[in-house]
Design a protein around this motif. Structure first.
Motif, short mmCIF file in Angstrom:
data_model
loop_
_atom_site.label_atom_id
_atom_site.label_comp_id
_atom_site.label_asym_id
_atom_site.label_seq_id
_atom_site.Cartn_x
_atom_site.Cartn_y
_atom_site.Cartn_z
N PRO A 31 57.64 28.20 -4.81
CA PRO A 31 56.75 28.50 -5.83
C PRO A 31 56.49 27.80 -6.86
N LEU A 32 57.66 27.24 -7.09
CA LEU A 32 57.84 26.25 -8.25
C LEU A 32 57.80 24.77 -7.99
N GLY B 295 41.06 32.28 -7.60
CA GLY B 295 41.73 33.52 -7.20
C GLY B 295 43.28 33.30 -6.90
N SER B 296 43.53 31.97 -6.79
CA SER B 296 44.87 31.85 -6.45
C SER B 296 45.92 32.18 -7.65
N ASN B 297 47.21 32.00 -7.03
CA ASN B 297 48.38 32.09 -8.25
C ASN B 297 48.98 30.87 -8.26
N MET B 298 49.48 30.56 -9.31
CA MET B 298 50.13 29.31 -9.49
C MET B 298 51.22 29.08 -10.45
N THR B 299 52.12 28.51 -10.36
CA THR B 299 53.41 28.32 -11.23
C THR B 299 53.37 27.12 -11.81
N PHE B 300 53.47 26.98 -13.30
CA PHE B 300 53.35 25.48 -13.69
C PHE B 300 54.83 25.74 -14.73
N CYS B 301 55.66 24.75 -14.74
CA CYS B 301 56.63 24.42 -15.49
C CYS B 301 56.23 23.28 -16.73
N CYS B 302 57.02 23.38 -17.90
CA CYS B 302 57.01 22.61 -18.86
C CYS B 302 58.31 22.04 -19.18
N THR C 151 63.45 23.71 -19.40
CA THR C 151 62.33 23.94 -18.43
C THR C 151 61.81 25.38 -18.74
N TYR C 152 60.50 25.42 -18.91
CA TYR C 152 60.05 26.66 -19.18
C TYR C 152 58.83 26.75 -18.11
N ALA C 153 58.55 27.94 -17.61
CA ALA C 153 57.49 28.20 -16.65
C ALA C 153 56.62 29.39 -17.01
N ILE C 154 55.27 29.17 -16.29
CA ILE C 154 54.30 30.30 -16.50
C ILE C 154 53.62 30.45 -15.22
N PRO D 157 52.85 21.31 -11.61
CA PRO D 157 52.34 20.18 -11.08
C PRO D 157 51.18 19.52 -11.62
N GLN D 158 50.82 18.45 -11.43
CA GLN D 158 49.80 17.64 -11.98
C GLN D 158 48.51 17.68 -11.31
N ASP D 159 47.30 17.94 -11.67
CA ASP D 159 45.95 17.74 -10.83
C ASP D 159 46.16 18.60 -9.70
#
Lengths: 936, 197
Positions: free
Chosen positions: A91-92, A143-150, A177-180, A135-137
Motif C-alpha cells: 500500500p505504500l 473514491g479510491s484510497n491512496m497512501t503518500f509518503c514524504c 519518512t512520514y506518510a498520509i 508516488p508521483q503523478d
C-alpha cells in the motif's frame, strides 16, 4: 538436596530445548531469497528456492522494524525455473522507506529457520539526502484510497502534509519518512490534486495525483456523406476529469488512431472507406470502453447541403428553383427534398422527390411577395436523416393586376351620397397600388366619366343632378395594370324617419341579423352599418352576402361599443340596391357619457317641478330606459323617483318645506346610470306670507311691548320716580338757619364737585348728602385737568352715598377718571343738565334761605385760579360756609358762576337753574317729571 | 518597495519615466500572477526551496545606473524566456481551458516584452551583459508534475523579484539621465570597463 533439585530443572529445560530444535530442524531453510521491486506498481516480488510448498513470510519497514506483512502462503515451485515466486502489493510506495523480508518453510506445525533478511533500500537512506514524495503523478479512480509518503531532506524538520487544501494526519515511518492516507478521493481539478510536504519554513516537496473516471463514451453511429467514406460520431459521456495530456482519453476506430477526437476537436472519426462494422475503443489510464456499430452504406446516407441554389424563372404565381450537388455520386441517388418557404404569413413546406433532384417548380406563389427558400434532401430508399440545409435563398415574385374592389354606395340624402371601396389586402393587391379609377355614368349621359384618385382614397362623393340613378365603377391600379372594375348603382335614399326601425339587440357584442329572402336579390345581399345620425365623413361599412344566405352575424370587431348603429340590408341585383330592412342598436350599451341637459327647478308653492332634456345621441351610448331623481343629502343620494318612460322629462317634487334642496337627475341605460345632473333650489314663501310675517307681525309685537311698558311704568311710577328721578334732599346745616345772623355770603366751594350718595335705604332724615372733599392734591389737579380739557364748564356732580360707606377709594378713582360717568350699581352719579329751579330768588339768601348761585358765564380757565386761591382761603376757616356768604355781586362769584355753566347744586337739595336762556329745561323733562309725579 | 513611489524620487519624465511606470505596473502584475497561481494550485504561501533561477552579477553601488539597467535587462530577458517555457509546457501538459491565471499570464508576457524593448533604449551602446539560469526546466520537470509546478512557482518568483529590482532601479535614476545621453554613454563605458576587469 538443593543440588538435586537444580539438576532436575536443568535436565527438564534441556529436554524441552532439544525437542523444540528437533521440530524446526526437520525443515530446510529456503534458499536464495531475492526481492524484486516494481516501483510504479508498488509490488515486491519474492523468489526463493525450497523443497517445501508452504512458507511463512514477514516483511518489515527496515528502519523501525515495523512488521507490515506476516503471512503464511502456499507457493509451488515453478516447473521451468524451479523457483518459488510470490508478489506482494504494498500500500505504500516502496521508495518511501527500506523494506526487509525473510521467509521460512512450514510443514503443518513444524517450521524451518528464517532465511536471512533481504532488504531493498528506500529513498530515505542517508545517501539520498534530498526531499522526495511518493508516488508521483498517479492516476487513480474517484473514491479510491491512496497512501503518500514524504521523505524530508536531511537536517530539515517536518511540519505537515497537505492533500489539496486539507491538512492530513501523518504517520512517521522512519527517521525522515512520514506518510498520509487519502481516502475516498474526489475528482481532481484541471491540473490534478497537489499533495504537498512542508517544513516549518519551506515547501519541501510534493506530488500530484490525478483522480478521475474511466471513459464514459457511448452511442457510436457511422454514416456516409459522399456515398463512399464513413464518418463515425458518438457522445462523449461523463467527463473523466483527467486533463493531463497523458491521462486524456485516446480513441481508435477499427484499430486506427482517431486523430480528430484525440485532438479534442470533435467527437467523431472518419474513415476513407465504408466498412460493415465499426469498433471504437476509448481508453484512458483508468479504463477502456468499446463501442460498436454496423450498417449498410445505403442506410446511412446523410446528404450534404445543396449548393448554388438559384431561381431561374420567377413569375407572379410561380418560380423555378435550381441547385447543384457538391458530390457527383448524388446524381444517381433517389432522393427526396423538402423546401421551406418563408414569407409574411405565407410560410409553407413542400416535398419533391426524384433521382439526383436538382430543380423544382414552385407553384401557387403569390405575386409581389418576398419568399425565402431553404432546401434539404435525403435518400429516398432507406431514409436515414435529412441532409444539411442549404443557405437561405430569396425569391421575389412578380406583380399582377389587382383583384376587383369591394364597392358600396351610401346615400346620406336624396341626391348626395358617397361611393366607398375597401382597401385591398396584400394578397389581393398583387403589388403596391398606385391609385384608383372611378367612373360614373347616368341614364342621361352617354359613356363614362373617369376620375383618377391617389391610393390613399377609399371613397368618392356622388351628386345626383336630376334625381336619376347613376352607376359608378371603381378599379384599382398597380404597376401591373388595372383591376376589373366593380360597379354599384345608387340606392334609393330612405331617411330613418321614414322607416319603422326596430331595436336591434346584440348578442355578446355582435348583431345577429336575419331577413326574409328576397326574390330580386339576384346578386345577393348587402348588409350596411353606419353610426346613427352620422353626417359628413361617416365610417360606412358593409358586407356582401351571397343570395343563398338570409342571415348575417355582424361581429363586434367591426363595431364600437357605446355607438348606436343603423344597420340596413339591401337586396342586390343588376340595378340599384333595394332596402329590405333597417335596425338600430348598440353592440354594447354603456352608461351615458353626459348627464341630462337643461335641468331646471321651478317652485310652485311647496312643490318643485324639475324639467330637463335628454343628452345628445352620441353621448347616450345606449338606449335611454328612463330617469332617476335623487334628493342629495349630505352623504348620500335619496331616490325619490324612477321614471321608466324616457319620453317623460319632468317631475314634480311635492310637499317641500322652506329649506334648500339639491336634486340629482340621472339618465340610465341598460348598462347603468350616468354621473347625474345636479340642481339646487331654496324654497321661499309667497309674497302675501312674506308681507304678513315680515312687516305686520313685528309691528304688532312692538306695539304690544310699548303698551306693556307703559302700563308697567304707570303702575310702578313711584319706583320709577325714585329710581330715575329722586328727590334731592334738602341740606342740613348745623346751627340756626332760621334767622340770619348777618348777610350770608354763601360761596360755593371753589372745588364745587358735590357727590350725592344714594343708598337703597336712603333716608332723607340722615345726612346723606355731603360735599365730596377733594380727596388729595392729586385729585384736585386731576379735576382741574379734566375741567381744563373739557369744553363744558366745571361739572357739578352729586353722589348719593350712604354715610359712613367706605367707598372713598372708589370715589378717588372715579374722580380721577371721566368726570361725568356713573360709578357702579350702588352709586348713581347724576349730572343734571338743566332742571327747573324751584321758586327762589336772588334775594333769598338775604332771607336766610337757600340761594342758588347766580353766575354769569366766564371763561373756564380764570375761575380755576381763583378757585384755588379761594380754596386756600377757605381752608383757614374750619367748617362749612353757607352759600349765603356768597355775594352775588362779587366779581369772583360771577367768575365762578361762569365756570359752572349748568344748573348745579352744591349743598342744596334744590336744583340750581341758571338763568341763562340756553339752559332752559327741556319740555320733555317737564312732561316726564309730571308723569312720574302723577301730575297731569 | 519604499522606493517605488508613483513618480519616482527624482520625477522621471519622458521615456525613462514611462519605462519606470511600466516596470512598476509589470511588477504588480507579476505579484498578482504568482498569487493567482498559488490560489489555483492550492499552494502554500511559503517560498519554494531553492534560490532564484536567474542570476546576475551583483548590483554593487559602484555600478552606474545605466550599467544596472543593462544587467537587469539581461535578467528580464531570461525571465521572459523562462516564462515562455512555462507557457508552452503548461499548455502542453495541462488543460488548455481559459482562466484568469492564463489571461494574466499573457498580460505579463506581453508587458515584459514591452519593458524589455523599452529598457533597451536606455542601454549603453555596445555594452552587453548576460544573465544565467541556474536550473532549467528539464531537470525540474523530471520529478513529475509537482516538480513542474514548483518550477513554475520559481519562475514567477523570479519575475516578481527581477521586475521589482528593475522598477526600483528605474525609479532611482536621476531625471537628467535621458537629457544627456552622450555624456552618460561615455561615463557608462568607463564604468563597464571596470566591471570587466
Amino acid at each position: 538436596m538443593q543440588g538435586w533439585v537444580t539438576l532436575a530443572l536443568l535436565l527438564s529445560l534441556g529436554v524441552g530445548c532439544s525437542l523444540g530444535q528437533n521440530g524446526v530442524g526437520e525443515l530446510p531453510v529456503p534458499r536464495g531469497l531475492t526481492l524484486n521491486p516494481d516501483l510504479p506498481a508498488q509490488t515486491l516480488s519474492l523468489t526463493w528456492q525450497s523443497d517445501s510448498s508452504l512458507f511463512d513470510l514477514e516483511i518489515f519497514h527496515t528502519e523501525l522494524m515495523n512488521v507490515v506483512l506476516n503471512e503464511t502462503v502456499a507457493v509451488k515451485t515453478d516447473p521451468v525455473t524451479g523457483l518459488h515466486s510470490w508478489t506482494w502489493h504494498s500500500p505504500l510506495p516502496l521508495e518511501c522507506t527500506s523494506h526487509s523480508a525473510h521467509i521460512r518453510a512450514r510443514n503443518q506445525q513444524s517450521v524451518s529457520q528464517w532465511s536471512p533478511l533481504q532488504t531493498i533500500p528506500g529513498w530515505d537512506i542517508p545517501e539520498k539526502s534530498e526531499s522526495n514524495m511518493f508516488p508521483q503523478d498517479k492516476v487513480v479512480p474517484v473514491g479510491s484510497n491512496m497512501t503518500f509518503c514524504c521523505i524530508v531532506k536531511e537536517k530539515e524538520d517536518f511540519k505537515e502534509i497537505m492533500y489539496g487544501r486539507q491538512e492530513m494526519s501523518a504517520t512517521r515511518l522512519s527517521r525522515r519518512t512520514y506518510a498520509i492516507t487519502a481516502t475516498n478521493q474526489p475528482v481532481s481539478g484541471n491540473t490534478g490534486t497537489n499533495v504537498i510536504c512542508c517544513s516549518q519554513r519551506l515547501t519541501l516537496t510534493g506530488a500530484v495525483v490525478f483522480v478521475g473516471y474511466p471513459p464514459g463514451d457511448e452511442g457510436l453511429v457511422c454514416e456516409t456523406r459522399d456515398l463512399a467514406s464513413a464518418e463515425c460520431s458518438w457522445k462523449k459521456g461523463r467527463d473523466t476529469g483527467l486533463r493531463m495530456r497523458r491521462s486524456r482519453t485516446k480513441y481508435t476506430l477499427n484499430g486506427r488512431d482517431c486523430l480528430e477526437a484525440n485532438e479534442r476537436k470533435r467527437w467523431w472519426c472518419s474513415s476513407k472507406a465504408w466498412e460493415q462494422s465499426w469498433t471504437l475503443v476509448a481508453r484512458n489510464p483508468l479504463g477502456t470502453v468499446h463501442l460498436m456499430d454496423s450498417a449498410q452504406l445505403t442506410d446511412r446516407v446523410h446528404l450534404l447541403a445543396p449548393v448554388n441554389v438559384t431561381a431561374v424563372e420567377v413569375k407572379a404565381w410561380s418560380a423555378t428553383l435550381q441547385w447543384s450537388w457538391s458530390v457527383a455520386a448524388y446524381k444517381k441517388l433517389e432522393m427526396v427534398c423538402q423546401l421551406q418557404l418563408f414569407a409574411h404569413e405565407l410560410n409553407s413546406t413542400r416535398n419533391y422527390s426524384g433521382p439526383g433532384l436538382s430543380s423544382v417548380v414552385l407553384e401557387s406563389l403569390w405575386p409581389d411577395v418576398d419568399y425565402t427558400v431553404t432546401l434539404y434532401c435525403g435518400s429516398k430508399h432507406g431514409f436515414w436523416k435529412w441532409g444539411d440545409k442549404s443557405a437561405p435563398y430569396r425569391i421575389h415574385t412578380k406583380m399582377d393586376r389587382p383583384d376587383a374592389l369591394d364597392v358600396w354606395m351610401w346615400m346620406d340624402s336624396s341626391n348626395t351620397g358617397c361611393v366607398f371601396w375597401k382597401p385591398l389586402s396584400v394578397r389581393k393587391s398583387h403589388g403596391a397600388l398606385v391609385g384608383y379609377e372611378v367612373s360614373q355614368s347616368s341614364a342621361e349621359e352617354d359613356g363614362w366619366t373617369p376620375v383618377s384618385l391617389p391610393p390613399g382614397n377609399f371613397s368618392y362623393p356622388i351628386i345626383l343632378n336630376n334625381g336619376s340613378d347613376i352607376t359608378v365603377a371603381v378599379a384599382a391600379r398597380n404597376p401591373a395594370g388595372l383591376s376589373q372594375p366593380s360597379t354599384v348603382t345608387t340606392p334609393a335614399y330612405r331617411a330613418d324617419s321614414q322607416l319603422s326601425m326596430s331595436e336591434l339587440l346584440s348578442t355578446n357584442g355582435s348583431f345577429v341579423l336575419s331577413w326574409q329572402p328576397n326574390a330580386n336579390a339576384s346578386s345577393g345581399y348587402a348588409v350596411e352599418w353606419v353610426p346613427t345620425g352620422c353626417s359628413g365623413l361617416c365610417p360606412v361599412d358593409w358586407k356582401k352576402v351571397p343570395e343563398s344566405d338570409s342571415s348575417f352575424t355582424l361581429n363586434s370587431d367591426s363595431l364600437v361599443a357605446g355607438v348606436r348603429y343603423t344597420v340596413s340590408v339591401y337586396a342586390l341585383s343588376t340595378g340599384a340596391p333595394t332596402l329590405l330592412q333597417r335596425w338600430q342598436g348598440y353592440s354594447q350599451e354603456m352608461t351615458p357619457s353626459q348627464s341630462v341637459r337643461e335641468l331646471l327647478p321651478n317652485q310652485s308653492g311647496s312643490d318643485v317641478l324639475l324639467s330637463w332634456k335628454a343628452t345628445a345621441m352620441e353621448n347616450q351610448r345606449g338606449f335611454i330606459r328612463g330617469y332617476t331623481i335623487y334628493l342629495a343629502n349630505a352623504a348620500h343620494l335619496e331616490l325619490i323617483a324612477n321614471i321608466s318612460d324616457p319620453e317623460v322629462q319632468s317631475y314634480r317634487v311635492k310637499g317641500l318645506s322652506l329649506s334648500s334642496y339639491k336634486f340629482v337627475v340621472k339618465a340610465y341605460t341598460s348598462a347603468g346610470e350616468d354621473a347625474g345632473a345636479t340642481v339646487a333650489i331654496k324654497m321661499e314663501m309667497d309674497t302675501a306670507d312674506m308681507l304678513f310675517v315680515g312687516i305686520l307681525v313685528p309691528l304688532g309685537i312692538m306695539f304690544c311691548c310699548l303698551i306693556l311698558i307703559s302700563i308697567c311704568c304707570y303702575k310702578k311710577r313711584e319706583w320709577v320716580k325714585k329710581a330715575f328721578y329722586p328727590e334731592i334732599p334738602g341740606p342740613k346745616v348745623p346751627g340756626d338757619w332760621s334767622s340770619p345772623q348777618g348777610p350770608l355770603d354763601v360761596k360755593p366751594s371753589p372745588h364745587s364737585l358735590v357727590h350725592i350718595v344714594e343708598s337703597p335705604e336712603w333716608d332723607f332724615t340722615k345726612e346723606g348728602l355731603f360735599p365730596v372733599p377733594e380727596e388729595e392734591e392729586e385729585s384736585e389737579n386731576d379735576n382741574i385737568e379734566v375741567d381744563a380739557d373739557s369744553d363744558e364748564p366745571a361739572l357739578l356732580r352729586y353722589y348719593n352715598q350712604v354715610v359712613g360707606d367706605g367707598s372713598h377709594g372708589n370715589q378717588v378713582s372715579d374722580s380721577s377718571g371721566s368726570s361725568n360717568t356713573s360709578v357702579d350699581s350702588t352709586q348713581t352719579e347724576i349730572t343734571y343738565a338743566g332742571i327747573q329751579s324751584p321758586t327762589s330768588s336772588q334775594g333769598a339768601c338775604g332771607g336766610g334761605g337757600y340761594r342758588p348761585q347766580m353766575q354769569s358765564v366766564i371763561g373756564p380757565a380764570e375761575p380755576q385760579i381763583e378757585f384755588e386761591a379761594d380754596f386756600q382761603d377757605d381752608g383757614l376757616h374750619a367748617g362749612y360756609k353757607p352759600q349765603c356768604s356768597w355775594q352775588l355781586d362779587s366779581p369772583e362769584a360771577e367768575n365762578f358762576s361762569g365756570s359752572l355753566g349748568s344748573p348745579t347744586s352744591v349743598t342744596s337739595s334744590q336744583f340750581l337753574i341758571p338763568e341763562s336762556s340756553e339752559e332752559k329745561p327741556q319740555p320733555s323733562n317737564t312732561w316726564f317729571h309730571n308723569f312720574l309725579s302723577g301730575k297731569s | 518597495m519604499a522606493g517605488r513611489s508613483a513618480n519616482g524620487r527624482h520625477g522621471l519624465r519622458g521615456h525613462a519615466g514611462r519605462t519606470a511606470a511600466l516596470a512598476r505596473l509589470l511588477h504588480k502584475d507579476c505579484i498578482q500572477l504568482l498569487e493567482l497561481y498559488r490560489n489555483s494550485e492550492s499552494l502554500p504561501s511559503s517560498p519554494v526551496d531553492g534560490d532564484y533561477l536567474v542570476s546576475i552579477p551583483p548590483l554593487v553601488p559602484q555600478l552606474s545606473d545605466e550599467e544596472k539597467i543593462s544587467i537587469l535587462h539581461a535578467a528580464l530577458k531570461e525571465c521572459l524566456r523562462l516564462l515562455e517555457d512555462v507557457i508552452t509546457r503548461e499548455d502542453a501538459e495541462f488543460s488548455d481551458e481559459d482562466s484568469e491565471y492564463k489571461r494574466k499570464r499573457k498580460t505579463v508576457r506581453d508587458r515584459l516584452g514591452h519593458l524589455l524593448a523599452s529598457t533597451e533604449q536606455l542601454l549603453v551602446d555596445g555594452q552587453k551583459f548576460e544573465a544565467k539560469v541556474k536550473e532549467e526546466l528539464d531537470g525540474q520537470a523530471a520529478s513529475g508534475s509537482f516538480g513542474l509546478k514548483m518550477w513554475i512557482v520559481r519562475v514567477l518568483q523570479d519575475l516578481v523579484h527581477w521586475t521589482g529590482q528593475t522598477s526600483d532601479t528605474l525609479h532611482s535614476m536621476p531625471a537628467e539621465m535621458e537629457k544627456a545621453p552622450k555624456t552618460m554613454s561615455r561615463r557608462t563605458r568607463r564604468g563597464a570597463g571596470k566591471i570587466r576587469k
